[in-house]
Design an enzyme around this catalytic site. Sequence first.
Site, PDB file in Angstrom:
ATOM      1  N   HIS A 181      -1.255   1.340  -5.394  1.00  0.00           N
ATOM      2  CA  HIS A 181      -1.871   0.333  -4.529  1.00  0.00           C
ATOM      3  C   HIS A 181      -2.036   0.853  -3.097  1.00  0.00           C
ATOM      4  O   HIS A 181      -3.101   0.705  -2.490  1.00  0.00           O
ATOM      5  CB  HIS A 181      -1.027  -0.947  -4.548  1.00  0.00           C
ATOM      6  N   GLU A 226      -6.668  -7.118   1.848  1.00  0.00           N
ATOM      7  CA  GLU A 226      -6.079  -7.023   0.499  1.00  0.00           C
ATOM      8  C   GLU A 226      -7.084  -7.375  -0.600  1.00  0.00           C
ATOM      9  O   GLU A 226      -7.153  -6.689  -1.613  1.00  0.00           O
ATOM     10  CB  GLU A 226      -4.849  -7.922   0.341  1.00  0.00           C
TER      11      GLU A 226
END
Length: 321
Positions: A181, A226
């Site tokens: 991530h 995000e």
Amino acid sequence: EHGQVLTNQNSKIPVVPWYPRNENDLKSLGLLMIVDEENNQDHPQFTDQQYRIRREDIAKISQQHIFGQTIPNIDYTEQEEATWKKIYQVLREKGKSLLSQRYLKNLQKIENALGFKYKIPQLSEIDAYLQAETGFRIKATHGILSQREFLNALAHRVFCCTQYIRHHQYPEYSPEPDLIHEILGHVPLFADKEIADLSQEIGILSSGAEQKDIKRLGTLYWSTLEFGACKENGQIKGYGAGIASSTGELDNFPIANYEKFDPFIHADRQYPTQIVQPTYLYSEDFDEVIQELIMFGKSLQKPFGLYYDFIEKELKATKII
Ligand code: TIH
Ligand code: FE2
């Protein structure tokens, strides 16, 4: 407490929550362990004991990294390298048509420079790359930090970054940030000058902010960097780190709901953290994201303004309101 005013030798000094002001203050980053109670207990990341032990070992090494010192390298196992290679290929393939050109160009540049295709890059290499591109630096961290800590570090162009990798049996979606991530999601964004500057702005707004504004800034960070999307040639493309790092999220993206992003509306929204996002917020283009977040920032009430002094590497107060 925020907003409280102390009278000190005839001058009024507003008291706000602590925030790192300089390089020395940054040494205390990441010392606090956060336990996330929303954990999705069924995920192998939480149930596999052997995996937990390995993760704890890496977490200890990451947590011992003191900001400003050399970032320790991790000796990744064959299984971890295999997880990286496998998920990297799938993400790269699926991402091509769904992610924004801006993200993809930045990724292409760094993946060639650091050989992502062949091995897991070390944070020390990422740190050197980002410093040269945009002046962002890395503090290795064990896992999730408080929103305040993560955001406050951004004010100094510091990215708090995990070093362990998600579970090999379920690499499609990680319920917590892991190095896939961080590296495939966040790093291409921090390598972009404008996005790096925007991230620092959000960090400066968060410095000394009261808790309700931290929560709103955290929600806006989630909605944009995000999981944000923007139009490109009339089509909605994802640019957020959490979309780019998850094949589950990429599969969900074309069939999910979209809503036009407005920070004044979305700063107080609820969102899931353990499953794919039901709704993605999109903007007309990335400039709009920047403009709207800056406008929202101006609406926040703080007893003083702050700016970052690049020479002294320090946050300085401007006017006291
Ligand atoms: N769900 C993301 C992934 O699988 O890559 C990781 C996270 C993003 C934000 C919180 S956890
Ligand atoms: Fe993230």
